[in-house]
Design an enzyme around this catalytic site. Sequence first.
Site, PDB file in Angstrom:
ATOM      1  CE  LYS A  60      -4.495   2.247  11.630  1.00 37.52           C
ATOM      2  NZ  LYS A  60      -5.220   3.210  10.812  1.00 37.52           N
ATOM      3  CD  GLU A 114      -0.826   0.835   3.633  1.00 37.34           C
ATOM      4  OE1 GLU A 114      -1.379   1.912   3.310  1.00 37.34           O
ATOM      5  OE2 GLU A 114      -0.769   0.423   4.802  1.00 37.34           O
TER       6      GLU A 114
HETATM    7  N1  PSU Z   1      -1.325   1.952   9.914  1.00 41.86           N
HETATM    8  C1  PSU Z   1      -0.224   2.727  10.049  1.00 41.86           C
HETATM    9  N2  PSU Z   1      -0.062   3.782   9.212  1.00 41.86           N
HETATM   10  C2  PSU Z   1      -0.986   4.066   8.257  1.00 41.86           C
HETATM   11  C3  PSU Z   1      -2.144   3.245   8.116  1.00 41.86           C
HETATM   12  C4  PSU Z   1      -2.264   2.204   8.968  1.00 41.86           C
HETATM   13  O1  PSU Z   1       0.606   2.494  10.911  1.00 41.86           O
HETATM   14  O2  PSU Z   1      -0.801   5.038   7.523  1.00 41.86           O
HETATM   15  C5  PSU Z   1      -3.135   3.526   7.026  1.00 41.86           C
HETATM   16  C6  PSU Z   1      -3.361   2.263   6.200  1.00 41.86           C
HETATM   17  O3  PSU Z   1      -3.261   2.621   4.847  1.00 41.86           O
HETATM   18  C7  PSU Z   1      -4.769   1.839   6.534  1.00 41.86           C
HETATM   19  C8  PSU Z   1      -5.403   3.195   6.756  1.00 41.86           C
HETATM   20  O4  PSU Z   1      -5.375   1.092   5.510  1.00 41.86           O
HETATM   21  O5  PSU Z   1      -4.416   3.889   7.519  1.00 41.86           O
HETATM   22  C9  PSU Z   1      -6.727   3.125   7.465  1.00 41.86           C
HETATM   23  O6  PSU Z   1      -7.306   4.398   7.451  1.00 41.86           O
HETATM   24  P1  PSU Z   1      -8.860   4.575   7.798  1.00 41.86           P
HETATM   25  O7  PSU Z   1      -8.964   4.216   9.248  1.00 41.86           O
HETATM   26  O8  PSU Z   1      -9.160   6.009   7.502  1.00 41.86           O
HETATM   27  O9  PSU Z   1      -9.598   3.618   6.895  1.00 41.86           O
END
Ligand code: PSU
Length: 301
Positions: A159, A25
């Site tokens: 996370k 990603e």
């Molecule tokens: N975990 C991290 N850094 C990130 C992300 C996750 O340590 O940048 C990113 C990933 O791309 C994940 C996204 O898919 O955050 C999820 O965001 P949201 O909760 O807005 O869907």
Amino acid sequence: MDRYLDVRVEVAAALATGRPVVALETTVFAHGLPHPSNLEAARAMEKAVREEGAVPATIGLLRGRAVVGLTPDEIEELAVGLHVAKVSVRDIAPLIASRMPGATTVAGTAALARAASISVVATGGIGGVHRGGEASLDVSADLQELAEAAIAVVCAGAKSVLDLERTLETLETLGVPVIGFGTDEFPAFYSADSGLPLEHRADTPREVATVLEVQRALKRRQGVLVVQPPPPEAAIPLAEVEKWVATALEEAARSGTSGKRLTPYLLDSVKRSSGGRSLATNLALLESNARLAARVARELL
Ligand code: PSU
Ligand code: MN
């Protein structure tokens, strides 16, 4: 060449000849890590995938197409660009239509990996149910996409800024198998331990590959979430992380940050409170997840 999907030649050749490919990603590089650690992470992940005998396919949106197998220059363009959108599944089509650059989340990446017939995605942590998500309904589309893309996503859990218990509950509701790689506990990204037990475990890449093969053979729609703890020397005790997260959540509430800006905001705050320690852990686990993803991809052939 497909009008909207640009699978680059090295990736296409690997797929055509049955060689292993790992999708990566780009949101983590564009919105999750500061410069120049983001570029360092991108290079380290691609290198790890290659060292394990697979071809990296870093994914993002550029000039009106979804690119599968970005060049190092293109990765840098997305990682350092000022107007690079964070692209979850709902954003893919409108951003391609308007020819805007975009960095894909786990959900966006998984959707495009599937479109390109790639079976394994590596990342740091997936999105999940935010704390307070039962009221705000802020639940990452990563979970829904895992329920619809029969691929393996390798990560260090979700996370630590999230509600991990509700994230696991939601994965259960969606029917997504969660496999602990070398662990019986759901890792908490920076920490090996979350206190949340897992019911399924694998200790070899072959065991993980078999789970995905069974899933597909039985025509299940869902993918497989493979979780492994950060490398032991890089892991941070949960109690310490929790202090940083509490500060981050307070700051976010005070500044009124919500929606898709919330995750990058919280990660940045944790990085500052930890004095950069969380950043080192983040880099270490990204590389180790890329490595495991490549080993799983090799088994899938
Ligand atoms: N975990 C991290 N850094 C990130 C992300 C996750 O340590 O940048 C990113 C990933 O791309 C994940 C996204 O898919 O955050 C999820 O965001 P949201 O909760 O807005 O869907
Ligand atoms: Mn969200």
